[in-house]
Design a protein around this motif. Structure first.
Motif, short mmCIF file in Angstrom:
data_model
loop_
_atom_site.label_atom_id
_atom_site.label_comp_id
_atom_site.label_asym_id
_atom_site.label_seq_id
_atom_site.Cartn_x
_atom_site.Cartn_y
_atom_site.Cartn_z
N PRO A 135 0.91 -1.34 0.28
CA PRO A 135 -0.36 -0.17 -0.02
C PRO A 135 1.09 1.23 0.32
N LEU A 136 2.00 1.03 0.49
CA LEU A 136 2.85 2.69 0.59
C LEU A 136 3.74 2.91 -0.77
N GLY A 137 3.14 1.48 -1.53
CA GLY A 137 4.21 2.28 -3.00
C GLY A 137 3.32 2.42 -3.84
N VAL A 138 1.43 1.68 -3.48
CA VAL A 138 0.59 2.67 -3.96
C VAL A 138 0.34 4.18 -3.83
N LEU A 139 0.08 3.97 -2.36
CA LEU A 139 0.32 6.00 -1.98
C LEU A 139 1.45 6.04 -2.58
N ALA A 140 2.58 6.13 -2.95
CA ALA A 140 3.11 6.82 -2.95
C ALA A 140 3.64 7.32 -4.62
N GLU A 141 2.94 6.15 -5.69
CA GLU A 141 2.30 6.03 -6.83
C GLU A 141 1.47 7.47 -7.52
N ALA A 142 0.68 7.12 -6.21
CA ALA A 142 -0.55 8.18 -6.60
C ALA A 142 -0.13 9.49 -6.34
N VAL A 143 1.27 9.96 -5.47
CA VAL A 143 1.46 10.97 -5.14
C VAL A 143 2.16 11.46 -6.27
N SER A 144 3.14 10.82 -7.05
CA SER A 144 3.96 10.88 -7.53
C SER A 144 3.20 11.23 -9.36
N ARG A 145 1.90 11.07 -9.46
CA ARG A 145 0.98 11.14 -10.44
C ARG A 145 0.03 11.74 -10.48
N TYR A 146 0.04 12.70 -9.49
CA TYR A 146 -1.34 13.34 -8.32
C TYR A 146 -1.39 14.49 -9.55
N GLU A 147 -0.59 15.54 -9.94
CA GLU A 147 -0.94 16.74 -10.66
C GLU A 147 -1.07 16.52 -12.21
N ALA A 148 -0.61 15.18 -12.67
CA ALA A 148 -0.90 15.23 -14.25
C ALA A 148 -2.76 13.97 -15.13
N GLN A 149 -3.30 14.44 -13.05
CA GLN A 149 -4.67 14.33 -13.15
C GLN A 149 -5.73 15.42 -12.90
N ASP A 150 -6.69 15.17 -13.68
CA ASP A 150 -7.98 15.98 -13.16
C ASP A 150 -8.55 15.72 -11.93
N ARG A 151 -9.15 14.77 -11.25
CA ARG A 151 -9.76 13.96 -10.35
C ARG A 151 -9.37 12.40 -10.40
N PRO A 152 -7.87 12.59 -9.35
CA PRO A 152 -8.20 11.01 -9.52
C PRO A 152 -8.85 10.46 -8.31
N ALA A 153 -9.07 9.35 -8.88
CA ALA A 153 -9.75 8.14 -8.23
C ALA A 153 -9.37 7.88 -7.03
N PRO A 154 -9.81 7.20 -5.36
CA PRO A 154 -9.88 6.87 -4.31
C PRO A 154 -8.67 5.72 -4.22
N ILE A 155 -7.56 5.86 -3.40
CA ILE A 155 -7.03 4.59 -2.93
C ILE A 155 -7.53 3.32 -2.97
N ASP A 156 -7.61 2.63 -2.57
CA ASP A 156 -8.32 1.12 -2.02
C ASP A 156 -7.31 1.65 0.00
#
Length: 435
Positions: free
Chosen positions: A176-197
């Motif tokens: 889950p930490l890897g998924v969270l880090a990936e979501a943080v790194s690509r947050y700016e590239a998305q308009d409204r990112p989907a929530p993480i499980d």
């Protein structure tokens, strides 16, 4: 964890029982420790004492073993050292037995030579017998296995379970930490990112839950600011339109009080917008106003520029509200009605528990399937009226937000005999607080 340890214990018991049944022998094995040596010394002394002196040499030679050497009537050299555990335990065992000799034996720890471990020398004066005992445990192979198997199985099971648990814990935290880090790194590239499980340990789930809430608040804040900016631009169109009409219609309509009121309204709208985008709370001060007089004043501004607006309101109706926000809401509703219809009516009345404000027109109305979209404030989906006129589509969402801020309800209904009716219901608690 409890299930893992319980299963490990069950497996250990099963393996221990299987090993015990497999290695069990018919002959009982001597217990480990000093007792076999002590019993062997006592038995040898009794055998030597029971035979004539001429036969004692043969008995001593016959009873000697590599681990227990019997020396009769011969001095044995011994370089004495500090007692070790084997020496102390053998001394205690000999003193506990009923030895057939006097006085008590002399038990000494002798230094080892180059190829074997040290010896414990046990000397008796009567008879003159010396026993040399090697300082290591004399336990048979099956006995050693049976003695150490349970603890070995237990330690091995615990070690295996701990290793599995550590690997699983590391995986459950790392994934889950890897998924969270990936979501943080690509947050700016998305308009409204989907929530993480929300997976993993409770602490990791808490971090992911906080991050989901953060990105939701950021996205909502961004949309709110965009909508607010577009809303201000939309709201400024109403007083600007009135000013333009006053200029076009000549001196008869160029009254200073009307011009000053429109200019002051625009200034307050811009001040609120500036405070919002500077990062302050965009909350207008709450004041006690006569809502009926406010409705009459806003309607009069439209009538002054030759707009067909009729007003019916009970006097007075005191309400604790945000005056500029209520002015914006009324202005937007009347402006929308005037844009799509020939006649607009505004009604304000008191009911049992609520204040009801209705703005209706005789235009083409709005299809029922588009009314929910009209109140959402999503600027990417602008519903159209039945007449197909182009507009920004922010008037109704702005009014809906103002009504929500005043704890009210808003609905889009069909007017009679035709057109659209916007009904706003405000709680009487706002007016009762004035009293």
């Amino acid at each position: 964890m409890a299930l893992l340890l319980g299963g490990s214990a069950a497996v250990m018991l099963v393996l221990a029982a299987a090993a015990f049944l497999t290695l069990r022998t018919e002959d009982p094995m001597p217990p480990p420790g000093p007792w076999p040596d002590a019993i062997g010394i006592a038995t040898t002394l009794r055998a030597i004492a029971a035979v004539p002196e001429a036969d004692r040499e043969a008995i001593a030679a016959a009873l000697s073993t590599p681990d227990l050497i019997v020396v009769l009537n011969t001095a044995t050299p011994c370089r004495q050292e500090t007692d070790v555990f084997a020496t102390r335990t053998l001394r205690h065992a000999l003193y506990a037995l009923d030895m057939p000799a006097t006085p008590a034996p002399l038990v000494m720890n002798c230094a080892s030579d180059a190829w074997r471990s040290g010896l414990t020398r046990v000397s008796f004066d009567v008879p003159d017998v010396t026993f040399l005992v090697h300082n290591y445990a004399r336990v048979s192979g099956p006995g050693m296995i049976l003695a150490t198997l349970p603890i070995a199985l237990w330690i091995g099971t615990i070690a295996t379970g701990t290793a599995v648990l550590l690997l699983w814990s590391a995986w459950s935290v790392r994934r889950p930490l890897g998924v969270l880090a990936e979501a943080v790194s690509r947050y700016e590239a998305q308009d409204r990112p989907a929530p993480i499980d929300e997976t993993g340990p409770s602490e990791i789930r808490g971090v992911i839950r906080a991050f989901n809430g953060l990105q939701e608040r950021l996205a909502r804040s961004s949309e709110t600011r965009i909508c607010a900016l577009m809303g201000v631009a939309h709201d400024l169109r109403t007083p600007l339109t009135r000013l333009a009409l006053r200029v076009e219609m000549g001196d008869e309509y160029m009254r200073q009080d009307g011009l000053k009121r429109d200019i002051g309204l625009m200034k307050r709208m811009l001040d609120n917008a500036m405070s919002l985008f500077r990062g302050f709370d965009a909350t207008e001060e709450w004041e006690v106003v006569d809502l009926a007089a406010l409705v009459q004043e806003v309607s009069a501004d439209f009538v002054a520029v030759d707009r067909p607006v009729r007003t019916k309101a009970d006097y007075p109706i005191l309400l604790r509200c945000q005056p500029l926000a209520m002015t914006r809401a009324l202005g937007n509703l009347i402006e929308n009605g005037c844009r799509h219809a020939n006649n607009v009516s505004v009604t304000l009345r008191e009911e049992a528990c609520d204040l009801v404000l209705e703005v209706s027109d005789d235009g083409p109305g709005m299809p029922s399937r588009q009314r929910r979209e009209a109140l959402r404030g999503d600027t990417r989906k602008v519903p159209e009226r039945a007449d197909g006129a182009e507009h920004l589509g922010l008037g109704l969402p702005i009014v809906a937000e103002i009504v929500r801020r005043h704890q009210g309800r808003m609905a889009l209904l069909d007017a009679t005999p035709c057109g659209l009716m916007v009904r706003i219901v405000l709680p009487r608690t706002l007016s009762s607080a004035v009293a």
